[in-house]
Design a protein around this motif. Structure first.
Motif, PDB file in Angstrom:
ATOM      1  N   GLU A  25      -4.105  -6.888   4.033  1.00 57.43           N
ATOM      2  CA  GLU A  25      -4.459  -8.099   3.288  1.00 57.43           C
ATOM      3  C   GLU A  25      -3.330  -8.489   2.327  1.00 57.43           C
ATOM      4  N   LYS A  26      -2.727  -7.516   1.663  1.00 63.05           N
ATOM      5  CA  LYS A  26      -1.608  -7.810   0.749  1.00 63.05           C
ATOM      6  C   LYS A  26      -0.360  -8.222   1.514  1.00 63.05           C
ATOM      7  N   PHE A  27      -0.094  -7.590   2.652  1.00 66.02           N
ATOM      8  CA  PHE A  27       1.038  -8.006   3.484  1.00 66.02           C
ATOM      9  C   PHE A  27       0.923  -9.489   3.812  1.00 66.02           C
ATOM     10  N   ILE A  28      -0.269  -9.911   4.205  1.00 65.82           N
ATOM     11  CA  ILE A  28      -0.492 -11.296   4.603  1.00 65.82           C
ATOM     12  C   ILE A  28      -0.465 -12.228   3.394  1.00 65.82           C
ATOM     13  N   ALA A  29      -1.180 -11.881   2.340  1.00 64.54           N
ATOM     14  CA  ALA A  29      -1.289 -12.755   1.164  1.00 64.54           C
ATOM     15  C   ALA A  29       0.049 -12.963   0.463  1.00 64.54           C
ATOM     16  N   TYR A  30       0.856 -11.907   0.361  1.00 64.74           N
ATOM     17  CA  TYR A  30       2.092 -11.988  -0.416  1.00 64.74           C
ATOM     18  C   TYR A  30       3.340 -12.099   0.459  1.00 64.74           C
ATOM     19  N   ARG A  31       3.133 -12.146   1.784  1.00 65.55           N
ATOM     20  CA  ARG A  31       4.250 -12.268   2.726  1.00 65.55           C
ATOM     21  C   ARG A  31       5.290 -11.169   2.489  1.00 65.55           C
ATOM     22  N   ILE A  32       4.805  -9.932   2.448  1.00 64.12           N
ATOM     23  CA  ILE A  32       5.666  -8.784   2.234  1.00 64.12           C
ATOM     24  C   ILE A  32       5.520  -7.826   3.412  1.00 64.12           C
ATOM     25  N   SER A  33       6.397  -6.833   3.471  1.00 64.89           N
ATOM     26  CA  SER A  33       6.385  -5.927   4.621  1.00 64.89           C
ATOM     27  C   SER A  33       6.274  -4.460   4.231  1.00 64.89           C
ATOM     28  N   GLY A  34       6.064  -4.191   2.958  1.00 65.77           N
ATOM     29  CA  GLY A  34       5.919  -2.811   2.532  1.00 65.77           C
ATOM     30  C   GLY A  34       5.368  -2.738   1.121  1.00 65.77           C
ATOM     31  N   LEU A  35       4.710  -1.621   0.834  1.00 63.27           N
ATOM     32  CA  LEU A  35       4.101  -1.437  -0.484  1.00 63.27           C
ATOM     33  C   LEU A  35       4.211   0.009  -0.939  1.00 63.27           C
ATOM     34  N   PRO A  36       4.530   0.203  -2.218  1.00 71.23           N
ATOM     35  CA  PRO A  36       4.427   1.554  -2.756  1.00 71.23           C
ATOM     36  C   PRO A  36       2.958   1.940  -2.882  1.00 71.23           C
ATOM     37  N   VAL A  37       2.690   3.212  -2.712  1.00 69.36           N
ATOM     38  CA  VAL A  37       1.346   3.753  -2.895  1.00 69.36           C
ATOM     39  C   VAL A  37       1.395   4.587  -4.172  1.00 69.36           C
ATOM     40  N   VAL A  38       0.491   4.289  -5.097  1.00 71.84           N
ATOM     41  CA  VAL A  38       0.519   4.979  -6.392  1.00 71.84           C
ATOM     42  C   VAL A  38      -0.794   5.714  -6.639  1.00 71.84           C
ATOM     43  N   ASN A  39      -0.712   6.712  -7.520  1.00 73.91           N
ATOM     44  CA  ASN A  39      -1.920   7.429  -7.934  1.00 73.91           C
ATOM     45  C   ASN A  39      -2.503   6.742  -9.167  1.00 73.91           C
ATOM     46  N   ASP A  40      -3.509   7.323  -9.769  1.00 71.83           N
ATOM     47  CA  ASP A  40      -4.166   6.706 -10.927  1.00 71.83           C
ATOM     48  C   ASP A  40      -3.255   6.597 -12.144  1.00 71.83           C
ATOM     49  N   SER A  41      -2.176   7.382 -12.171  1.00 69.01           N
ATOM     50  CA  SER A  41      -1.211   7.331 -13.283  1.00 69.01           C
ATOM     51  C   SER A  41      -0.049   6.390 -12.986  1.00 69.01           C
ATOM     52  N   ASN A  42      -0.160   5.615 -11.899  1.00 70.59           N
ATOM     53  CA  ASN A  42       0.869   4.669 -11.474  1.00 70.59           C
ATOM     54  C   ASN A  42       2.164   5.373 -11.032  1.00 70.59           C
ATOM     55  N   GLU A  43       2.056   6.625 -10.624  1.00 68.74           N
ATOM     56  CA  GLU A  43       3.201   7.360 -10.098  1.00 68.74           C
ATOM     57  C   GLU A  43       3.269   7.115  -8.592  1.00 68.74           C
ATOM     58  N   ILE A  44       4.465   6.918  -8.080  1.00 67.76           N
ATOM     59  CA  ILE A  44       4.644   6.662  -6.655  1.00 67.76           C
ATOM     60  C   ILE A  44       4.411   7.956  -5.879  1.00 67.76           C
TER      61      ILE A  44
END
Length: 151
Positions: A25-44
């Protein structure tokens, strides 16, 4: 010039508890091709790209390379494409995300960032400060900032 001077501060990301559906959904909405995955502390903790999606929905085939440009499929699975795609949507993002994430410190020099992007053959690098995601730098960002004053 350092990373914090050229990075995009607005970063899209997903949480490690999200499904692949939210990624797409984010790939489509923001026209992007990759995303970092983070934990609850915003660490990658991982990175998911369109390549990870392609590897999952494509037929699992064995290829024989005949020439530099062509490959021949010698074996494949018969599962329906739509079934694979539907199953993918419900997976946890961590089931297919890459856990080895290339990242740089927020004060890394631009020439080092260019070297990393070139040597690793990647499009973007995540920027972190004290272990927390603070931005993203693309190859285009490096080129724009490197040559802006020279053109």
């Amino acid at each position: 010039m350092q990373a914090y001077e050229i990075m995009m501060n607005r970063t899209y990301k997903v949480k490690e508890s999200d499904t692949v559906r939210s990624v797409i959904e984010k790939f489509i909405a923001y026209r992007i091709s990759g995303l970092p995955v983070v934990n609850d502390s915003n660490e990658i903790v991982a990175y998911i790209s369109d390549g990870d999606i392609m590897r999952y929905i494509g037929k699992y085939n064995d290829f024989v390379i005949d020439t530099f440009f062509f490959a021949t499929v010698i074996k494949g699975d018969d599962e329906d494409f739509l079934k694979r795609a539907q199953r993918l949507l419900n997976l946890n993002v961590m089931d297919i995300a890459q856990r080895k994430v290339i990242k740089v410190a927020w004060n890394e020099e631009i020439e080092n960032i260019a070297a990393i992007l070139g040597k690793k053959k990647i499009k973007k690098v995540r920027v972190e400060r004290n272990g927390v995601l603070v931005g993203i730098i693309s190859r285009g960002d490096v080129i724009r900032h490197s040559f802006k004053a020279l053109l």
